[in-house]
Design a protein around this motif. Structure first.
Motif, mmCIF file in Angstrom:
data_model
loop_
_atom_site.group_PDB
_atom_site.id
_atom_site.type_symbol
_atom_site.label_atom_id
_atom_site.label_comp_id
_atom_site.label_asym_id
_atom_site.label_seq_id
_atom_site.Cartn_x
_atom_site.Cartn_y
_atom_site.Cartn_z
ATOM 1 N N CYS A 197 92.296 91.646 36.901
ATOM 2 C CA CYS A 197 91.736 90.364 36.494
ATOM 3 C C CYS A 197 90.616 89.999 37.460
ATOM 4 C CB CYS A 197 92.801 89.279 36.397
ATOM 5 S SG CYS A 197 93.164 88.430 37.907
ATOM 6 N N TRP A 221 89.806 87.423 38.976
ATOM 7 C CA TRP A 221 90.006 86.436 40.043
ATOM 8 C C TRP A 221 90.851 86.959 41.184
ATOM 9 C CZ3 TRP A 221 86.571 83.044 38.802
ATOM 10 C CH2 TRP A 221 86.247 82.928 37.447
ATOM 11 N N CYS A 222 91.915 87.690 40.875
ATOM 12 C CA CYS A 222 92.810 88.150 41.935
ATOM 13 C C CYS A 222 92.756 89.665 42.080
ATOM 14 C CB CYS A 222 94.232 87.682 41.663
ATOM 15 S SG CYS A 222 94.378 85.897 41.669
ATOM 16 N N CYS A 228 91.131 88.055 32.497
ATOM 17 C CA CYS A 228 92.505 87.649 32.806
ATOM 18 C C CYS A 228 93.415 88.799 32.419
ATOM 19 C CB CYS A 228 92.855 86.406 31.992
ATOM 20 S SG CYS A 228 94.583 85.909 32.097
ATOM 21 N N CYS A 265 97.458 87.737 38.649
ATOM 22 C CA CYS A 265 97.684 86.753 39.713
ATOM 23 C C CYS A 265 99.168 86.452 39.874
ATOM 24 C CB CYS A 265 96.958 85.458 39.382
ATOM 25 S SG CYS A 265 95.242 85.681 38.976
ATOM 26 N N TYR A 266 99.486 85.740 40.910
ATOM 27 C CA TYR A 266 100.864 85.290 41.112
ATOM 28 C C TYR A 266 101.198 84.142 40.173
ATOM 29 C CZ TYR A 266 101.744 88.044 45.271
ATOM 30 O OH TYR A 266 101.959 89.066 46.136
ATOM 31 N N LYS A 317 96.172 79.682 45.676
ATOM 32 C CA LYS A 317 95.867 80.918 44.967
ATOM 33 C C LYS A 317 96.935 81.233 43.936
ATOM 34 C CE LYS A 317 94.840 82.311 49.627
ATOM 35 N NZ LYS A 317 95.597 82.845 50.751
ATOM 36 N N CYS A 376 97.350 81.795 39.304
ATOM 37 C CA CYS A 376 96.618 82.183 38.106
ATOM 38 C C CYS A 376 95.457 81.223 37.831
ATOM 39 C CB CYS A 376 97.548 82.219 36.917
ATOM 40 S SG CYS A 376 96.730 82.826 35.450
ATOM 41 N N HIS A 377 94.342 81.788 37.503
ATOM 42 C CA HIS A 377 93.142 81.005 37.228
ATOM 43 C C HIS A 377 93.218 80.291 35.883
ATOM 44 C CE1 HIS A 377 88.913 80.227 38.106
ATOM 45 N NE2 HIS A 377 88.714 80.314 36.819
ATOM 46 N N ARG A 417 101.453 91.657 40.733
ATOM 47 C CA ARG A 417 100.801 90.380 41.031
ATOM 48 C C ARG A 417 100.248 90.457 42.438
ATOM 49 N NH1 ARG A 417 105.917 89.473 39.695
ATOM 50 N NH2 ARG A 417 106.237 89.290 37.471
ATOM 51 N N PHE A 474 97.252 88.677 45.469
ATOM 52 C CA PHE A 474 96.249 87.702 45.872
ATOM 53 C C PHE A 474 94.934 88.428 46.128
ATOM 54 C CE2 PHE A 474 99.661 85.017 48.041
ATOM 55 C CZ PHE A 474 99.693 84.107 47.011
#
Lengths: 586, 151
Positions: free
Chosen positions: B15, B17-18, B44, B69-70, B84, B86-87, B120, B122
């Motif tokens: 994803c 973002w992470c 995502c 993400c977490y 930090k 999920c976006h 998951r 960071f």
């Protein structure tokens, strides 16, 4: 491929891809051999240009890309080099400056994700080729994308009329934008309004809202009701919000049930926090009349005992009530209570020099400007600071017995006391969760609105900002700073008048969508609705996507059994092509 | 190809973002991991249709890994790293549900469960990113070759 209307559209086969390999000032020539990569990439059918640059960040080298676009040598650009996390936007701008759509750009990350993590030169070079091949495969299928332009309604909804919300409204008003300030209590000002004095500046809380030369920054209550740009709705709560950036429809209901509909371009959440309920910690004896919280102490006339109105001979302050302990309250530090309790202790000492004042603390957190000096002065004034925890407060006769441990002396104390003051911390106020859900805002672990890294803000704006204690415990000064920040962000949005949405959104392929509606519930932003329409005499079911609400996460695309919905720039063909390229043996 | 030369090919859907930034973090710190990894960036992890995973495996990838993400719950256990997660509210939860479906599909295709992982992470966990890739690569080496390879 199929377009929105389900018409078969040929992707033009004659794409002209330019591949620009940057070796980042030689930073990865040690682990990757650039020359074979250039030779390899040159053989790709659609690649018309491959060039090795030492440092693409430099103006002259970027100019070369622009020239190639302007001279129509290339119509798609792949840059192999650093990470797109930092450079994708910059390169997108370069494309736009040269007159090419920014989504015809692809980034091949051969620095962070290849040369910097592999020391085997042959393997790393081979991997770099593969990474570039993947980017080319995606680039070949990329299409120009342009987001829809939407109108921003030129007004704001501010939820919560504490000091933060008031400041937001005032700042917006100063910039010429109308705001509706909704407050559920009959009075504005929140907790600040009930404070006699604020520390360490020793102004009064009410002064903060009147014309006081010392607190120029705080909102002035008189200006409020007279300001034509502010409409105050007290005794009211927001019951429903729908819409998206630039166009939110909110329903506000007041205590007598009147409903008002507001249409606004942006929303600011400033609903604040509440103080910890000390009844949850029975050891502090809050049921006794003479045990009060710091906020209740503000209301006592000249700090006299509530039970009999006598001047207290001994006062004990207990800090960190409901803060800094997961077991008893909240894990966080509430930031303001040390300073506030010390201020009150000083007031008592000044008024009654013969009164013994004890402050029971874990650590004194006086981190802001002027606080440490304020604390040191309090010690000099003869206030007793006792490091340790209070075990019990109990009533004995008309006195309170405070049993505490003095950690520095290693002794147990029993202090006969007239008044005990609990420095309660802050925690999320009721309704924060519902409001967050209504506005798609995330909460942090403790239930405050998540304090999003401002770096991410500009990236994907939903036109909702937060200020003050709703983000976590804060003092007046920091709430005001927050509010000014939020008002600036909201004002910047309103000033634009129109914005262009990101084109990376889900798109429904009408021909494939049969209206099974699998995608509708999983959508995290309620952006999808099932619709029926008449297509050549027959009823056709399909899904409609609200462009403003959609954030382009693609959860819908993954639920669809029929390729009926996808996210632009991440189309199934593009992802498949990347998989193919990745698995191709060079 | 000699047995110990075998470098498992792993497709990682990261994803934006992470996951993707965790891979960048590994890069910034020069933390080595196996060269068989190929990263595909998506917005995502919830965007990944089970078909992509099956597609990659049946086209000959030795393994597929999704980095997302977490979740909010994980943060409770991990401590106050509240900035930090999920976006996209809880896109990762959708991915989890899908991972269950993917595991069932693997069975149907006669593929070992070790060939697919959902992780998951960071953005700051470069070290862990490299660790996970290495672990997966090692576990893939111990499996029989992907039956779909070269077919």
């Amino acid at each position: 491929m199929l377009n929105d209307k389900g018409v078969e559209e040929e992707i033009k086969p004659d794409v002209k891809i330019g591949v620009y390999v940057c070796s980042c000032n030689g930073s990865f020539e040690k682990s990757i051999d650039i020359e074979p990569i250039i030779d390899h990439v040159r053989n790709f059918p659609d690649v018309v240009k491959v060039e090795h640059y030492k440092h693409l960040c430099e103006e002259e080298e970027l100019e070369q890309i622009k020239e190639d676009i302007k001279n129509e040598i290339v119509d798609r650009v792949v840059v192999a080099g650093c990470t797109p996390s930092t450079h994708e936007d910059i390169m997108g701008n370069i494309l736009e400056e040269a007159g090419l759509n920014r989504y015809l750009y692809e980034h091949a990350n051969i620095r962070e994700q290849c040369s910097w993590v592999h020391s085997d030169m042959d393997a790393a070079t081979e991997k770099a080729m593969s990474i570039i091949a993947m980017a080319i495969a995606k680039s070949r299928l990329s299409e120009p994308l342009i987001g829809t332009e939407i109108e921003i309604k030129p007004n704001a909804l501010v939820i919560g009329g504490g000091i933060a919300g008031m400041q937001v409204s005032l700042d917006l008003a100063q910039n010429g934008f109308k705001s509706y300030l909704v407050e559920r209590e009959p009075e504005l000002g929140g907790r600040t309004y009930g404070l006699n004095t604020t520390y360490p500046t020793s102004n009064c809380g009410i002064c903060c809202m009147h014309d006081c030369k010392n607190c120029k920054l705080t909102p002035k209550i008189e200006e409020f009701y007279n300001n034509p740009n502010i409409e105050v709705l007290t005794n009211s709560e927001v019951s429903k919000i729908d819409g998206h950036i630039g166009n939110y429809a909110a329903e506000v209901r007041n205590k007598i049930g009147d409903l008002k509909k507001l249409y606004v371009g942006t929303i600011i959440i400033s609903t604040g926090s509440k103080t910890f309920d000390p009844n949850k910690l029975p050891e502090y004896g809050y049921e006794n009349e003479d045990v009060v919280t710091i906020l209740e102490l503000e209301k006592l006339h000249n700090f006299r005992r509530p039970s009999d109105g006598k001047v207290p001979e001994t006062v004990n302050f207990i800090l960190c009530v409901g803060s800094r302990s997961e077991k008893s309250g909240n894990p966080h530090c509430s930031l303001v209570c040390c300073n506030f309790a010390i201020g009150q202790a000083r007031e008592i000492k000044e008024l009654y020099p013969n009164t013994n004042v004890y402050v029971h603390y874990m650590d004194i957190r006086a981190a802001y400007q002027g606080f440490e000096e304020f604390y040191a002065e309090a010690r000099d004034m003869g206030i007793n600071f006792v490091r340790g925890r209070v075990a019990k407060v109990e009533k004995i006769g008309d006195k309170l017995m405070v049993r505490a441990k003095d950690m520095d002396m290693g002794i147990l104390l029993k202090i006969k006391s007239d008044l005990v003051v609990l420095a309660v911390g802050q925690e999320p106020v009721e309704g924060t969760g519902q409001l967050a859900k209504m506005l798609n805002q995330e909460l942090d672990i403790e239930g405050f609105i998540k304090n999003i890294n401002p770096q991410y803000r500009s990236f994907e704006d939903n036109g909702i900002y937060s200020a003050g204690c709703v983000l976590g415990p804060k003092g007046i000064r920091h709430s005001i700073e927050d509010a000014k920040n939020a008002a600036m962000n909201a004002g910047n949005l309103l000033r634009k008048g129109r914005i262009r949405l990101s084109p990376i959104k889900s798109r429904v392929v009408d021909a494939n969508c049969d209206g099974c509606a699998y995608c509708i519930d999983p959508c995290l932003y309620n952006a999808l609705t099932l619709i029926e329409y008449n297509r050549s005499g027959a009823i056709k079911k399909t899904v409609e996507r609200n462009e403003g609400k959609c954030r382009g996460c693609g959860v819908c695309a993954a639920t669809c059994p029929k390729k009926g919905i996808y996210v632009s720039h991440y189309r199934p063909e593009q992802i498949s092509a990347m998989i193919d390229a990745a698995l191709e043996v060079a | 190809m000699a047995e110990d030369d075998f470098e498992p090919s792993i497709i990682a859907f990261c994803c934006n973002w992470c996951g993707y930034r965790a891979a960048d973090s590994a890069g910034i710190r020069n933390i080595e991991y196996p060269t068989g990894l190929r990263i595909i960036r998506i917005m995502c992890s919830g965007m990944i249709h089970p078909n992509y995973v099956i597609d990659a495996l049946t086209k000959g990838a030795d393994g597929v890994i999704i980095f997302g993400c977490y979740r909010e719950e994980d943060l409770r256990d991990l401590g106050p790293t509240k900035y930090k997660a999920c976006h996209y509210v809880d896109g990762i939860k959708k991915t989890e549900n899908r991972a269950e479906a993917i595991k069932l599909m693997l069975e149907d295709f006669g593929l070992e469960p070790e060939r697919f992982r959902l992780e998951r992470i960071f953005a700051s966990e470069g070290q862990r990113f490299a660790q996970i890739v290495k672990e997966m690569s090692d576990s893939l080496k111990s499996l029989a070759p992907n039956p779909f390879k070269n077919s």
